[in-house]
Design a protein around this motif. Structure first.
Motif, PDB file in Angstrom:
ATOM      1  N   GLY A  29     -17.857 -28.983  27.507  1.00 15.96           N
ATOM      2  CA  GLY A  29     -17.082 -27.763  27.731  1.00 15.96           C
ATOM      3  C   GLY A  29     -16.020 -27.554  26.661  1.00 15.96           C
ATOM      4  N   ILE A  30     -15.318 -28.640  26.300  1.00 19.40           N
ATOM      5  CA  ILE A  30     -14.324 -28.546  25.238  1.00 19.40           C
ATOM      6  C   ILE A  30     -14.980 -28.167  23.918  1.00 19.40           C
ATOM      7  CG2 ILE A  30     -12.631 -29.858  23.895  1.00 19.40           C
ATOM      8  CD1 ILE A  30     -12.137 -31.540  26.421  1.00 19.40           C
ATOM      9  N   THR A  31     -16.133 -28.760  23.659  1.00 18.30           N
ATOM     10  CA  THR A  31     -16.866 -28.454  22.426  1.00 18.30           C
ATOM     11  C   THR A  31     -17.259 -26.989  22.366  1.00 18.30           C
ATOM     12  OG1 THR A  31     -17.734 -30.714  22.347  1.00 18.30           O
ATOM     13  CG2 THR A  31     -18.885 -29.048  21.035  1.00 18.30           C
ATOM     14  N   ASN A  32     -17.744 -26.463  23.488  1.00 14.50           N
ATOM     15  CA  ASN A  32     -18.159 -25.057  23.520  1.00 14.50           C
ATOM     16  C   ASN A  32     -16.971 -24.118  23.297  1.00 14.50           C
ATOM     17  OD1 ASN A  32     -20.842 -25.711  24.016  1.00 14.50           O
ATOM     18  ND2 ASN A  32     -20.577 -25.686  26.240  1.00 14.50           N
ATOM     19  N   VAL A  33     -15.799 -24.483  23.843  1.00 14.83           N
ATOM     20  CA  VAL A  33     -14.605 -23.656  23.648  1.00 14.83           C
ATOM     21  C   VAL A  33     -14.225 -23.623  22.167  1.00 14.83           C
ATOM     22  CG1 VAL A  33     -12.135 -23.478  24.113  1.00 14.83           C
ATOM     23  CG2 VAL A  33     -13.721 -23.972  25.977  1.00 14.83           C
ATOM     24  N   LEU A  34     -14.244 -24.787  21.517  1.00 12.57           N
ATOM     25  CA  LEU A  34     -13.893 -24.838  20.100  1.00 12.57           C
ATOM     26  C   LEU A  34     -14.910 -24.096  19.245  1.00 12.57           C
ATOM     27  CD1 LEU A  34     -12.703 -28.557  19.811  1.00 12.57           C
ATOM     28  CD2 LEU A  34     -11.293 -26.494  19.839  1.00 12.57           C
ATOM     29  N   PHE A  35     -16.181 -24.182  19.627  1.00 16.65           N
ATOM     30  CA  PHE A  35     -17.214 -23.471  18.879  1.00 16.65           C
ATOM     31  C   PHE A  35     -17.130 -21.959  19.071  1.00 16.65           C
ATOM     32  CE2 PHE A  35     -20.076 -27.298  18.328  1.00 16.65           C
ATOM     33  CZ  PHE A  35     -20.104 -27.211  16.945  1.00 16.65           C
ATOM     34  N   ALA A  36     -16.432 -21.515  20.108  1.00  7.26           N
ATOM     35  CA  ALA A  36     -16.337 -20.078  20.362  1.00  7.26           C
ATOM     36  C   ALA A  36     -15.469 -19.371  19.323  1.00  7.26           C
ATOM     37  CB  ALA A  36     -15.780 -19.826  21.758  1.00  7.26           C
ATOM     38  N   PHE A  37     -14.612 -20.120  18.637  1.00  4.12           N
ATOM     39  CA  PHE A  37     -13.737 -19.538  17.623  1.00  4.12           C
ATOM     40  C   PHE A  37     -14.368 -19.690  16.242  1.00  4.12           C
ATOM     41  CE2 PHE A  37     -10.937 -20.781  21.077  1.00  4.12           C
ATOM     42  CZ  PHE A  37     -10.091 -19.690  21.199  1.00  4.12           C
ATOM     43  N   VAL A  56      -9.438 -30.445  13.626  1.00  3.84           N
ATOM     44  CA  VAL A  56      -9.793 -29.882  14.934  1.00  3.84           C
ATOM     45  C   VAL A  56     -11.039 -28.999  14.822  1.00  3.84           C
ATOM     46  CG1 VAL A  56      -9.010 -28.327  16.772  1.00  3.84           C
ATOM     47  CG2 VAL A  56      -7.431 -30.001  15.794  1.00  3.84           C
ATOM     48  N   VAL A  57     -11.175 -28.305  13.711  1.00  6.69           N
ATOM     49  CA  VAL A  57     -12.317 -27.418  13.504  1.00  6.69           C
ATOM     50  C   VAL A  57     -13.618 -28.201  13.434  1.00  6.69           C
ATOM     51  CG1 VAL A  57     -13.357 -25.769  11.901  1.00  6.69           C
ATOM     52  CG2 VAL A  57     -10.897 -25.687  12.352  1.00  6.69           C
ATOM     53  N   TYR A  58     -13.576 -29.411  12.860  1.00  7.37           N
ATOM     54  CA  TYR A  58     -14.806 -30.166  12.613  1.00  7.37           C
ATOM     55  C   TYR A  58     -15.107 -31.226  13.665  1.00  7.37           C
ATOM     56  CZ  TYR A  58     -14.845 -27.764   8.195  1.00  7.37           C
ATOM     57  OH  TYR A  58     -14.877 -26.779   7.249  1.00  7.37           O
ATOM     58  N   VAL A  59     -14.190 -31.460  14.593  1.00  7.84           N
ATOM     59  CA  VAL A  59     -14.448 -32.407  15.672  1.00  7.84           C
ATOM     60  C   VAL A  59     -15.695 -32.021  16.488  1.00  7.84           C
ATOM     61  CG1 VAL A  59     -13.591 -33.221  17.905  1.00  7.84           C
ATOM     62  CG2 VAL A  59     -12.137 -33.364  15.891  1.00  7.84           C
ATOM     63  N   PRO A  60     -15.832 -30.757  16.942  1.00 11.46           N
ATOM     64  CA  PRO A  60     -17.023 -30.420  17.741  1.00 11.46           C
ATOM     65  C   PRO A  60     -18.326 -30.588  16.978  1.00 11.46           C
ATOM     66  CG  PRO A  60     -15.791 -28.433  17.156  1.00 11.46           C
ATOM     67  CD  PRO A  60     -14.922 -29.600  16.805  1.00 11.46           C
ATOM     68  N   ILE A  61     -18.301 -30.435  15.665  1.00  7.29           N
ATOM     69  CA  ILE A  61     -19.526 -30.628  14.881  1.00  7.29           C
ATOM     70  C   ILE A  61     -19.976 -32.081  14.968  1.00  7.29           C
ATOM     71  CG2 ILE A  61     -20.513 -30.555  12.559  1.00  7.29           C
ATOM     72  CD1 ILE A  61     -18.629 -28.239  11.954  1.00  7.29           C
ATOM     73  N   PHE A  62     -19.030 -33.022  14.822  1.00  8.01           N
ATOM     74  CA  PHE A  62     -19.386 -34.435  14.915  1.00  8.01           C
ATOM     75  C   PHE A  62     -19.814 -34.804  16.333  1.00  8.01           C
ATOM     76  CE2 PHE A  62     -17.153 -34.693  10.877  1.00  8.01           C
ATOM     77  CZ  PHE A  62     -17.878 -35.668  10.204  1.00  8.01           C
ATOM     78  N   ILE A  63     -19.222 -34.152  17.332  1.00  8.35           N
ATOM     79  CA  ILE A  63     -19.641 -34.411  18.711  1.00  8.35           C
ATOM     80  C   ILE A  63     -21.098 -34.004  18.904  1.00  8.35           C
ATOM     81  CG2 ILE A  63     -19.325 -33.706  21.110  1.00  8.35           C
ATOM     82  CD1 ILE A  63     -16.337 -33.494  20.576  1.00  8.35           C
TER      83      ILE A  63
END
Length: 295
Positions: A129-137, A163-170
């Motif tokens: 869910g956190i990843t999806n929120v960050l990817f929304a921006f 912070v921008v690249y954390v969801p990519i690594f996840i």
């Protein structure tokens, strides 16, 4: 005992890492990228070691807008500052911010992907869910918003980019971990009661190291571009520290009068991004199992 002649049939089989090194060395794109990065690293070393021909922030009104020459290889800007020295210092600043940002993103994102993929359930749902929120921006918009909140220092800029690249690594980590969790030896380790954190780091993480390394190389190129974009928009490296993005911004009004003030930092940004992307492609080829048996 009779010595057995060495042939291709009985020669020792190279290990996985030994196979990957020749594959990387034989990758034209990877070698070109490595050469570009090494050359630009020399500029950073010159800046850090104070071996530049001029002080990158020293102004000289008598040397304003000089064309490239033997004295000033890349010319001078509207304040008489040596463009070559400023470009070298800008590369060092951009490299520092990009490396710190991607290091933070890789550590946090890999850990998050490991937990989400290995534990699944609630942990996977929360991290997803956190990843999806960050990817929304949009990435640059998110970095702009974060950079504008805190006082501008190289560290806060690095954190904003991280912070921008954390969801990519996840995302990159989670998928392979989900598959590795179902492999027999991992399931056997779980069934024998071994600590799950130990299983993650002992059995799962080593098998996704190559994926993480490739993603680090590719993310570095985008981090450099993001830092340059932030500096161009006035939210990057604070003055008087030189920045490639701010140099391009300052030179926008001089493009017809002194084009070298924009061409030099622009070319360096392109070389940094292209070199890191080519290196990432070479690493991908080197770690590709289909290339390991090629001569």
């Amino acid at each position: 005992m009779t010595d057995v002649p060495m042939t291709t049939e009985n020669a020792p089989t190279p290990t996985g890492s030994q196979r990957r090194v020749p594959a990387l060395m034989k990758s034209p794109t990877g070698m070109v990228g490595l050469i570009i990065i090494c050359l630009l690293a020399v500029l950073s070393v010159l800046s850090v070691s104070k071996a530049l021909p001029y002080d990158p922030i020293a102004q000289d009104a008598s040397s304003r807008l000089l064309a490239p020459s033997a004295d000033h290889w890349f010319g001078t800007d509207q304040f008489g500052r040596d463009v070559f020295s400023r470009v070298a210092a800008g590369v060092a600043n951009s490299a520092l911010i990009a490396v710190v940002a991607v290091a933070f993103a890789a550590v946090i994102g890999t850990l998050g992907g490991l937990i989400a993929g290995f534990y699944r359930g609630f942990a996977d749902g929360l991290i997803g869910g956190i990843t999806n929120v960050l990817f929304a921006f949009p990435p640059l918009l998110l970095a702009l918003a974060l950079a504008s909140v805190f006082e501008r220092t190289w560290f806060t800029i690095a954190v904003a980019i991280a912070v921008v690249y954390v969801p990519i690594f996840i995302r990159v980590t989670r998928g392979p971990v989900l598959s590795l969790r179902e492999i027999d030896y991992v399931r056997a380790a779980i069934s024998t009661g071994q600590h799950r954190v130990g299983i993650m780091f002992r059995h799962v993480l080593p098998n996704i190291t190559s994926i993480i390394i490739i993603q680090i190389a590719l993310s570095l190129s985008w981090a450099v571009l993001t830092e340059a974009s932030l500096s161009f928009l006035g939210l990057g490296t604070p003055p008087p520290a030189p920045s490639l993005g701010s140099m391009i911004f300052e030179a926008r009004t001089l493009v017809y009068v002194a084009p070298w003030t924009m061409i030099a930092p622009g070319i360096i940004v392109v070389l940094l991004v292209v070199g890191l992307n080519l290196l990432g492609d070479g690493l991908r080829d080197g770690f590709d199992p289909r290339n390991r048996g090629r001569k």
